[in-house]
Design a protein around this motif. Structure first.
Motif, PDB file in Angstrom:
ATOM      1  N   PRO A 261     102.849  29.107  24.732  1.00 43.80           N
ATOM      2  CA  PRO A 261     101.105  28.554  24.286  1.00 43.80           C
ATOM      3  C   PRO A 261     100.180  28.315  25.709  1.00 43.80           C
ATOM      4  O   PRO A 261      99.218  27.905  26.167  1.00 43.80           O
ATOM      5  N   ASP A 262     101.384  27.317  26.216  1.00 38.31           N
ATOM      6  CA  ASP A 262     100.360  26.863  27.474  1.00 38.31           C
ATOM      7  C   ASP A 262     100.056  28.074  29.060  1.00 38.31           C
ATOM      8  O   ASP A 262      99.699  28.032  29.639  1.00 38.31           O
ATOM      9  N   GLU A 263     100.911  29.869  28.669  1.00 39.14           N
ATOM     10  CA  GLU A 263     100.478  30.555  29.104  1.00 39.14           C
ATOM     11  C   GLU A 263      98.387  30.564  29.402  1.00 39.14           C
ATOM     12  O   GLU A 263      98.241  31.426  30.015  1.00 39.14           O
ATOM     13  N   VAL A 264      97.471  30.377  27.849  1.00 38.33           N
ATOM     14  CA  VAL A 264      96.219  30.463  27.864  1.00 38.33           C
ATOM     15  C   VAL A 264      95.879  29.523  29.380  1.00 38.33           C
ATOM     16  O   VAL A 264      94.384  29.706  29.849  1.00 38.33           O
ATOM     17  N   PHE A 265      95.654  28.204  29.109  1.00 34.20           N
ATOM     18  CA  PHE A 265      95.687  27.449  30.414  1.00 34.20           C
ATOM     19  C   PHE A 265      96.263  27.794  31.632  1.00 34.20           C
ATOM     20  O   PHE A 265      95.320  27.458  32.613  1.00 34.20           O
ATOM     21  N   ASN A 266      97.524  27.879  31.994  1.00 32.27           N
ATOM     22  CA  ASN A 266      97.734  28.827  33.492  1.00 32.27           C
ATOM     23  C   ASN A 266      97.276  29.669  33.338  1.00 32.27           C
ATOM     24  O   ASN A 266      97.752  30.244  35.124  1.00 32.27           O
ATOM     25  N   ASN A 267      97.670  30.632  33.242  1.00 26.81           N
ATOM     26  CA  ASN A 267      96.835  32.188  33.016  1.00 26.81           C
ATOM     27  C   ASN A 267      96.190  32.396  32.273  1.00 26.81           C
ATOM     28  O   ASN A 267      96.175  34.210  31.861  1.00 26.81           O
ATOM     29  N   GLY A 268      94.677  32.213  32.100  1.00 29.42           N
ATOM     30  CA  GLY A 268      93.821  32.371  30.869  1.00 29.42           C
ATOM     31  C   GLY A 268      93.303  33.705  31.038  1.00 29.42           C
ATOM     32  O   GLY A 268      92.989  35.114  30.006  1.00 29.42           O
ATOM     33  N   LYS A 269      92.987  34.188  32.227  1.00 31.02           N
ATOM     34  CA  LYS A 269      92.322  35.370  32.649  1.00 31.02           C
ATOM     35  C   LYS A 269      93.251  36.705  32.589  1.00 31.02           C
ATOM     36  O   LYS A 269      92.877  37.955  31.505  1.00 31.02           O
ATOM     37  N   ASN A 270      94.389  36.569  32.832  1.00 33.34           N
ATOM     38  CA  ASN A 270      95.089  37.611  32.294  1.00 33.34           C
ATOM     39  C   ASN A 270      95.812  38.048  31.466  1.00 33.34           C
ATOM     40  O   ASN A 270      96.069  38.789  30.516  1.00 33.34           O
ATOM     41  N   TYR A 271      96.219  36.456  30.624  1.00 29.76           N
ATOM     42  CA  TYR A 271      96.585  36.647  29.488  1.00 29.76           C
ATOM     43  C   TYR A 271      95.870  36.996  28.591  1.00 29.76           C
ATOM     44  O   TYR A 271      96.108  38.281  27.744  1.00 29.76           O
ATOM     45  N   ASN A 272      94.231  36.503  28.699  1.00 30.45           N
ATOM     46  CA  ASN A 272      92.994  37.356  27.921  1.00 30.45           C
ATOM     47  C   ASN A 272      93.261  38.893  27.972  1.00 30.45           C
ATOM     48  O   ASN A 272      93.121  39.924  26.454  1.00 30.45           O
ATOM     49  N   ASP A 273      93.744  39.344  28.821  1.00 27.54           N
ATOM     50  CA  ASP A 273      92.827  40.707  29.066  1.00 27.54           C
ATOM     51  C   ASP A 273      94.470  41.266  28.696  1.00 27.54           C
ATOM     52  O   ASP A 273      94.554  42.174  28.330  1.00 27.54           O
ATOM     53  N   ALA A 274      95.614  40.985  28.607  1.00 21.97           N
ATOM     54  CA  ALA A 274      96.378  41.784  28.856  1.00 21.97           C
ATOM     55  C   ALA A 274      96.925  41.566  26.853  1.00 21.97           C
ATOM     56  O   ALA A 274      97.188  42.511  26.261  1.00 21.97           O
TER      57      ALA A 274
END
Length: 118
Positions: free
Chosen positions: A85-98
């Motif tokens: 769940p914290d991936e969006v907060f900590n690494n939003g751009k790369n999360y969305n791209d992935a």
């Protein structure tokens, strides 16, 4: 021999080294090793052995496809774990791209198919 030994050791592990009933179980229809269905038999027995280890049994089922399940009507078994769940907060751009790249914009759901699971 290895197939039967593996089942015996699994029974020993889960029954405090007690193999009572092992012979009867191995005599049941479909339990004897058959080279024609060996891969399926091994996959099912490995899943049985790992059943109490949740994620391990799930990963083994995803890897082999055994046992084949009768799924509840309209349901499917999850095919992947979601991102933390914290991936969006900590690494939003790369999360969305992935998520966009992997699941064609369908989102980070538990039923998305990974590259190896077509």
């Amino acid at each position: 021999d290895f197939y039967e030994q593996a089942i015996e050791h699994s029974v020993r592990q889960w029954n405090k080294n007690d193999t009572t009933g092992y012979g009867v179980m191995m005599a049941a229809p479909g339990m004897a090793y058959n080279a024609a269905t060996g891969y399926e038999q091994i996959g099912v027995q490995r899943w049985v052995h790992l059943f109490m280890h949740g994620y391990e049994a799930w990963a083994e089922w995803r890897r082999t496809g055994y046992p084949t399940f009768v799924k509840p009507q309209g349901k499917d078994a999850p095919s992947r774990q979601g991102y933390p769940p914290d991936e969006v907060f900590n690494n939003g751009k790369n999360y969305n791209d992935a998520v966009t790249r992997q699941f064609a914009g369908a989102g980070d759901g538990l039923y998305g198919k990974l590259w190896w699971n077509k």
